[in-house]
Design a protein around this motif. Structure first.
Motif, PDB file in Angstrom:
ATOM      1  N   LYS A  24      -9.653   9.764  -6.532  1.00  0.00           N
ATOM      2  CA  LYS A  24      -8.599  10.213  -7.443  1.00  0.00           C
ATOM      3  C   LYS A  24      -7.232   9.696  -6.987  1.00  0.00           C
ATOM      4  CE  LYS A  24     -10.818  14.432  -9.145  1.00  0.00           C
ATOM      5  NZ  LYS A  24     -10.751  15.920  -9.185  1.00  0.00           N
ATOM      6  N   ALA A  25      -6.983   9.779  -5.657  1.00  0.00           N
ATOM      7  CA  ALA A  25      -5.703   9.282  -5.132  1.00  0.00           C
ATOM      8  C   ALA A  25      -5.572   7.791  -5.390  1.00  0.00           C
ATOM      9  CB  ALA A  25      -5.604   9.583  -3.638  1.00  0.00           C
ATOM     10  N   ARG A  26      -6.672   7.058  -5.207  1.00  0.00           N
ATOM     11  CA  ARG A  26      -6.653   5.623  -5.469  1.00  0.00           C
ATOM     12  C   ARG A  26      -6.380   5.345  -6.944  1.00  0.00           C
ATOM     13  NH1 ARG A  26      -5.293   0.739  -3.913  1.00  0.00           N
ATOM     14  NH2 ARG A  26      -6.683  -0.902  -4.711  1.00  0.00           N
ATOM     15  N   LEU A  27      -6.989   6.165  -7.832  1.00  0.00           N
ATOM     16  CA  LEU A  27      -6.773   5.993  -9.268  1.00  0.00           C
ATOM     17  C   LEU A  27      -5.321   6.254  -9.637  1.00  0.00           C
ATOM     18  CD1 LEU A  27      -7.920   5.496 -12.074  1.00  0.00           C
ATOM     19  CD2 LEU A  27      -8.498   7.915 -12.196  1.00  0.00           C
TER      20      LEU A  27
ATOM     21  N   SER B 295      -0.064   4.176 -11.246  1.00  0.00           N
ATOM     22  CA  SER B 295       1.360   4.000 -10.985  1.00  0.00           C
ATOM     23  C   SER B 295       1.727   2.522 -10.926  1.00  0.00           C
ATOM     24  CB  SER B 295       1.720   4.700  -9.671  1.00  0.00           C
ATOM     25  OG  SER B 295       3.079   4.504  -9.365  1.00  0.00           O
ATOM     26  N   GLN B 296       0.873   1.728 -10.269  1.00  0.00           N
ATOM     27  CA  GLN B 296       1.128   0.295 -10.200  1.00  0.00           C
ATOM     28  C   GLN B 296       1.078  -0.335 -11.581  1.00  0.00           C
ATOM     29  OE1 GLN B 296      -1.782  -1.147  -7.418  1.00  0.00           O
ATOM     30  NE2 GLN B 296      -0.696  -0.375  -5.629  1.00  0.00           N
ATOM     31  N   ALA B 297       0.117   0.123 -12.414  1.00  0.00           N
ATOM     32  CA  ALA B 297       0.015  -0.437 -13.764  1.00  0.00           C
ATOM     33  C   ALA B 297       1.250  -0.095 -14.597  1.00  0.00           C
ATOM     34  CB  ALA B 297      -1.257   0.098 -14.443  1.00  0.00           C
ATOM     35  N   MET B 298       1.739   1.159 -14.473  1.00  0.00           N
ATOM     36  CA  MET B 298       2.935   1.544 -15.212  1.00  0.00           C
ATOM     37  C   MET B 298       4.151   0.744 -14.744  1.00  0.00           C
ATOM     38  SD  MET B 298       1.997   3.671 -17.467  1.00  0.00           S
ATOM     39  CE  MET B 298       3.608   4.270 -17.971  1.00  0.00           C
ATOM     40  N   SER B 299       4.241   0.535 -13.422  1.00  0.00           N
ATOM     41  CA  SER B 299       5.356  -0.266 -12.902  1.00  0.00           C
ATOM     42  C   SER B 299       5.295  -1.685 -13.436  1.00  0.00           C
ATOM     43  CB  SER B 299       5.312  -0.270 -11.371  1.00  0.00           C
ATOM     44  OG  SER B 299       5.448   1.043 -10.863  1.00  0.00           O
ATOM     45  N   ALA B 300       4.068  -2.239 -13.488  1.00  0.00           N
ATOM     46  CA  ALA B 300       3.924  -3.600 -14.005  1.00  0.00           C
ATOM     47  C   ALA B 300       4.324  -3.671 -15.476  1.00  0.00           C
ATOM     48  CB  ALA B 300       2.478  -4.072 -13.822  1.00  0.00           C
TER      49      ALA B 300
END
Length: 292
Positions: A164-167, A172-177
């Motif tokens: 879950k933490a990895r997801l 978060s990385q996808a939203m930043s991208a």
């Protein structure tokens, strides 16, 4: 058998196996003794024997005894394999991975402890533990099963939390991208708009240059048209000032939008150069204006 750290259940299982092994061993020793008795009864009927006859009897006895011992060793090894198979099969049901240390099988100190146990404790517990002798290994108790399942549940929960933490990290990385992509697209659109304004400025500069050239050409010969040329020049200057004001507003908007992008710095340098060029044009135009 406290030296080995076994609980009562495991100790009883070891006693059962040692009892089984002892019965096999006693049976095989009786077979070997019968070999010697048969030799005595069948061959030792005369008072004297030649060396060859004695050698022949010993060779025959050696073959028989060797065969009996070999059969016992093979049977013991195969029996141990079946025992290990039962243990491993039972361990796999509870997701356990058993490991063995072959070097410990020749540990003299441990072997002496086993021999001492067989001489003392094993004999004293023969009568007490007769009821516990069973042909199959007894399953683990319920508390052990619950503990194993609880450990497995805890491990799966920890693994689930990690996933879950990895997801969340990936989201978060996808939203930043996506945010960076949106910023880049807005910056590109603003840059294209500014480039269009720059082209408009360049067109006005060309118009001013053409008017200036025409003014210089006709100033000496046509005084009547000087006023018209001057008015056109003033109108062009006004238009240029208007565009400059629009460009200044655009620069303020760009400073707000591009203050976190590399395009902001590049555009600022471009606009600075263009302003310098416009100032230079204005200085040149002032040289050609009539004195008031």
């Amino acid at each position: 058998m406290a030296e080995f750290g076994f609980n009562e259940h495991h100790q009883n299982e070891i006693i059962n196996y040692m009892r089984f092994a002892r019965s096999k061993r006693v049976l095989r020793l009786k077979t070997i003794d019968s070999c010697f008795e048969e030799l005595k009864d069948s061959r030792l009927v005369e008072e004297t024997f030649t060396v060859d006859e004695v050698r022949e009897m010993l060779d025959g006895l050696q073959v028989v005894v060797r065969g009996e011992v070999e059969i016992e060793l093979i049977n013991t090894a195969h029996t141990n394999v079946l025992l290990l198979r039962q243990l491993f099969s039972q361990a796999e049901k509870f997701y356990l991975r058993l490991q063995s240390d072959i070097s410990e099988l020749e540990n003299r100190e441990l072997l002496e402890q086993v021999a001492e146990f067989e001489k003392t404790d094993f004999k004293s517990t023969d009568k007490i533990n007769k009821e516990t002798s069973k042909p199959k290994l007894a399953p683990l108790n319920e508390s052990g099963v619950s503990e194993l399942f609880n450990k497995e549940i805890v491990r799966l929960q920890e693994e689930n939390d990690k996933l879950k933490a990895r997801l969340r990290t990936l989201e978060s990385q996808a939203m930043s991208a996506l945010d960076e992509k949106s910023k880049a697209e807005r910056a590109l659109k603003d840059l294209q708009r500014v480039q269009g304004e720059q082209q408009e400025i360049s067109s006005l500069e060309d118009t001013v240059a053409a008017l200036k050239e025409d003014y210089e050409r006709t100033l000496s010969t046509n005084v009547a048209t000087q006023k018209d040329l001057q008015e056109n020049l003033i109108s062009a200057k006004h238009e240029l000032l208007r565009v400059q004001e629009q460009l200044a507003l655009a620069e303020k908007e760009l400073e707000k939008k591009f203050q976190q992008t590399a395009a902001y710095r590049n555009m600022k340098e471009i606009l600075t150069k263009k302003n310098e060029q416009i100032k230079e044009i204005r200085k040149r135009l002032q040289r050609y204006e009539p004195n008031e």
